[in-house]
Design an enzyme around this catalytic site. Structure first.
Site, short mmCIF file in Angstrom:
data_model
loop_
_atom_site.label_atom_id
_atom_site.label_comp_id
_atom_site.label_asym_id
_atom_site.label_seq_id
_atom_site.Cartn_x
_atom_site.Cartn_y
_atom_site.Cartn_z
N ASP A 12 64.48 41.49 35.80
CA ASP A 12 64.80 40.10 36.10
C ASP A 12 66.16 39.94 36.77
OD1 ASP A 12 62.47 39.41 34.78
OD2 ASP A 12 63.43 37.94 33.47
N HIS A 31 67.00 44.10 33.18
CA HIS A 31 67.68 43.33 34.22
C HIS A 31 68.33 44.29 35.21
CE1 HIS A 31 67.21 40.51 30.94
NE2 HIS A 31 67.30 39.54 31.83
#
Length: 186
Positions: free
Chosen positions: A4, A150
């Site tokens: 993400d 991430h």
């Protein structure tokens, strides 16, 4: 494997490790990041990774916003991605912070995107330490898990991936979420 909030400066290292272990992932991208990292988005597509809309601005309260704001956040992100990789499939949507609402899911579906959550979250964005990230992912991943990491969380995530990827690859078949065209969605 899902990543993400990128693309970011650590995304090339993530892509290099994924390539090294022949793993495809899903990248949930923030629209405002795309133009500045266009080459990375093109690389993701060229290397067979799946794309996911993670909104334009990562507004964690988007679910409370008016419909026109929600539409604009999702459409602007799709437009930014398509400006870099015309025709690329964007089959998935992930709400910032996982803060979904029926309206967000419905809006994404109306744009041809399936909303996705996750089942394993080592909270790498908090900087918990390399070993914490490794232990969380390796302990909690099961067949069918969606792992949330991430690509902009910093070097801890990249370092953790050097252990996570070969370990998981030895135990499971790791895949990106399927290309939406492969399962009949627009």
């Amino acid at each position: 494997m899902t990543f993400d909030d990128g693309p970011w400066d650590d995304t090339p290292a993530v892509l290099d490790l994924l390539a090294q272990y022949h793993i495809k992932a899903t990248f949930c991208m923030i629209g405002r990041q795309v133009a500045a990292h266009a080459a990375l988005v093109r690389r993701m597509v060229a290397e067979g990774h799946t794309l996911c809309n993670h909104t334009w601005s990562h507004d964690e309260m988007l679910r409370t916003r008016p419909a026109d704001r929600i539409n604009a956040e999702l459409q602007r992100t799709n437009d930014a991605i398509h400006a870099v990789v015309p025709g690329a499939a964007i089959g998935y949507f992930r709400a910032p912070g996982g803060n979904f609402s029926p309206q967000l899911v419905s809006t994404a579906a109306g744009m041809g995107m399936t909303s996705i959550y996750w089942s394993v979250d080592p909270q790498d964005w908090r900087g918990p330490g390399v070993q914490s990230i490794i232990t969380n992912v390796l302990t909690n991943t099961r067949p069918g898990s969606i792992v949330l990491l991430h690509d902009g969380a910093g070097p801890q995530t990249v370092t953790a991936l050097r252990t996570i990827l070969p370990n998981l690859a030895s135990r499971y078949t790791l895949t990106a979420l399927p290309d939406p065209d492969s399962h009949g969605n627009a």
